[in-house]
Design a protein around this motif. Structure first.
Motif, PDB file in Angstrom:
ATOM      1  N   UNK A  26       0.832  -1.194   0.000  1.00 26.42           N
ATOM      2  CA  UNK A  26       0.000   0.000   0.000  1.00 26.42           C
ATOM      3  C   UNK A  26       0.871   1.249   0.000  1.00 26.42           C
ATOM      4  N   UNK A  27       0.498   2.238  -0.808  1.00 28.25           N
ATOM      5  CA  UNK A  27       1.253   3.484  -0.871  1.00 28.25           C
ATOM      6  C   UNK A  27       1.247   4.176   0.481  1.00 28.25           C
ATOM      7  N   UNK A  28       2.383   4.707   0.866  1.00 27.11           N
ATOM      8  CA  UNK A  28       2.520   5.406   2.140  1.00 27.11           C
ATOM      9  C   UNK A  28       3.357   6.662   1.917  1.00 27.11           C
ATOM     10  N   UNK A  29       3.160   7.677   2.710  1.00 21.97           N
ATOM     11  CA  UNK A  29       3.958   8.899   2.534  1.00 21.97           C
ATOM     12  C   UNK A  29       5.432   8.668   2.853  1.00 21.97           C
ATOM     13  N   UNK A  65       4.665   6.913  -4.268  1.00 22.77           N
ATOM     14  CA  UNK A  65       3.568   7.597  -4.955  1.00 22.77           C
ATOM     15  C   UNK A  65       3.748   7.555  -6.465  1.00 22.77           C
ATOM     16  N   UNK A  66       4.973   7.250  -6.915  1.00 23.17           N
ATOM     17  CA  UNK A  66       5.271   7.237  -8.350  1.00 23.17           C
ATOM     18  C   UNK A  66       5.543   5.828  -8.868  1.00 23.17           C
TER      19      UNK A  66
END
Length: 235
Positions: free
Chosen positions: A44-47, A110-111
């Motif tokens: 899962x995407x995370x900051x 995020x990319x």
């Protein structure tokens, strides 16, 4: 220019191809690339930036491939799997240290996702069916390994290998190991960005440059040119 140990065959092969073929033929003569399905499970995407550590053959080629992936901020060549006191090229080249030539990839989730990095890894960066070798390079230091940094990376890596196996994506069994990352040791400065700094060296021309060509062909939306690779400090 540094010449790697245990590479006489690859250098000779490169010289033969240079003498008999043009640059386009050289690219086509490299290791085969494979079109693979997207991972059915992903992190899962995370900051914040994340790290992936992979091994699968000479770290020159691995670094060259992942430096051209959008979302990747920096790639370091180095060693993983062994002790700190043997994490140097002359010792690792003996093949008895437990280390594998590896790359540490700092990326923006995020990319580009962890699963996408693994898809690139299996598609163009390495042949996951070769045991303790990669192309002309033989020894445990060239084994294929995913060094996971957390349980989520382990879950995605294990699931993707199972997915590719079920889909019979390769003619032979996948032998890539999935093991916990204990430490990553940065390789000597002369190994960093080696392919970029020595693009005309026969080993690079014959073994590594074709991988970058295949990346651009199979992953045009993920490909980034050299000038877009940024320099950041190791952390």
């Amino acid at each position: 220019m540094s010449i790697r140990r245990f590479r006489p065959f690859s250098l000779l092969a490169g010289l033969v191809f240079v003498a008999g073929l043009g640059a386009c033929s050289l690219a086509a003569a490299g290791s085969d690339a494979t079109t693979l399905p997207d991972p059915s499970v992903d992190v899962a995407a995370a900051p914040g930036d994340q790290v992936a550590v992979l091994a699968g053959g000479c770290f020159w080629g691995l670094q060259a491939v992942f430096e051209h992936v959008k979302g990747v901020k920096k790639v370091w060549a180095g060693y993983s799997g062994g002790a700190a006191n043997t994490a140097e090229y002359e010792r690792v080249s003996d093949g008895d240290t437990g280390h594998a030539e590896s790359v540490k990839i700092l990326y923006d989730p995020a990319r580009v996702s962890y699963g996408q990095l693994l898809k690139v890894f299996f598609s163009v960066a390495t042949d996951p069916t070769q045991l303790n070798r990669q192309g002309p390079d033989t020894g445990t230091q060239y084994r294929s390994v995913i060094f996971y940094g957390n349980d989520e990376q382990k879950r995605v890596a294990t699931a993707y290998i199972a997915q590719l196996t079920a889909a019979r994506s390769f003619n032979d069994p996948i032998v890539t190991q999935v093991v916990p990352l204990k430490a990553f040791y940065v390789a000597e400065p002369y190994h960093q960005d080696y392919a970029q700094r020595h693009p005309n060296e026969p080993y690079i021309v014959f073994n590594d440059a074709p991988k970058v060509v295949h990346l651009k062909q199979l992953f045009p939306s993920l490909y980034q040119p050299d000038q877009m690779v940024v320099d950041v400090q190791l952390h």
